[in-house]
Scaffold this active site. Structure first.
Site, PDB file in Angstrom:
ATOM      1  N   HIS A   1       0.750  -1.307  -0.059  1.00  0.00           N
ATOM      2  CA  HIS A   1      -0.124   0.025  -0.047  1.00  0.00           C
ATOM      3  C   HIS A   1       0.873   1.269  -0.013  1.00  0.00           C
ATOM      4  O   HIS A   1       0.649   2.206  -0.764  1.00  0.00           O
ATOM      5  CB  HIS A   1      -0.985   0.083   1.061  1.00  0.00           C
TER       6      HIS A   1
ATOM      7  N   ASP B   1      -5.740   5.915   1.220  1.00  0.00           N
ATOM      8  CA  ASP B   1      -5.869   4.546   0.811  1.00  0.00           C
ATOM      9  C   ASP B   1      -7.369   4.112   1.242  1.00  0.00           C
ATOM     10  O   ASP B   1      -7.717   4.575   2.255  1.00  0.00           O
ATOM     11  CB  ASP B   1      -4.872   3.712   1.507  1.00  0.00           C
TER      12      ASP B   1
END
Length: 176
Positions: A21, A115
């Site tokens: 991520h 995110d």
């Protein structure tokens, strides 16, 4: 710095500390910086990025308190605790930026890019009236998996526990 009318643009990016991520978020930030945007990377203490690798960015460590939290039953519980723990510090930081803007001669437009696993950032942006964008770091194959996992769970096929065939298949695939 990217300008919008007479306003500079500050992008605040927040990535999950989970594997796969942070790197795409930092690549995205590097591209945006090359276009003149001012960047702040808000990150948890867990798996934090190395600021020396990105000297042009401002880094904001968010207090996640995960080191003092007992083990998690599953990833959902982990994400809930992470989001709950990071929210307050993130909101306080953005509030300080907004407050400083009121007295500054040069104003900055602030946009939050986050995110999807760090959903607190979108909630905070909404509370403060800031625009936000979700950046998904997963591949296209994630969408069908997300759709089918609840059905497999409902049918009792997930989670697979104690299935010797499945366990031996994993051992063979991973060469454990």
């Amino acid at each position: 710095m990217a300008e919008h009318g007479r306003r500079r643009r500050r992008l605040v990016l927040t990535a999950s500390p989970l594997q796969g991520h942070m790197t795409p978020m930092l690549h995205h930030a590097t591209f945006l910086h090359s276009k003149g945007f001012s960047l702040t990377i808000a990150h948890s203490e867990l798996n934090r990025p190395d600021p020396s690798n990105h000297p042009a960015f401002t880094f904001l460590p968010l207090l996640d308190h995960l080191s003092v939290t007992p083990g998690f039953a599953n990833v959902v519980q982990f994400l809930q605790v992470l989001n709950d723990n990071c929210r307050q510090h993130f909101q306080e930081h953005l509030g300080q930026i907004i407050k400083a803007q009121k007295d500054a001669s040069e104003k900055e437009s602030i946009v939050i890019i986050y995110d999807n696993l760090m959903y607190f950032a979108g909630s905070v942006a909404g509370d403060l009236g800031l625009p936000s964008i979700i950046l998904r770091t997963s591949s296209a194959s994630t969408f069908p998996a997300i759709k089918i996992i609840p059905r497999l769970h409902q049918e009792g096929r997930l989670p697979v526990q104690g299935n010797p065939l499945f366990i031996s298949w994993i051992v063979n695939k991973l060469n454990v």
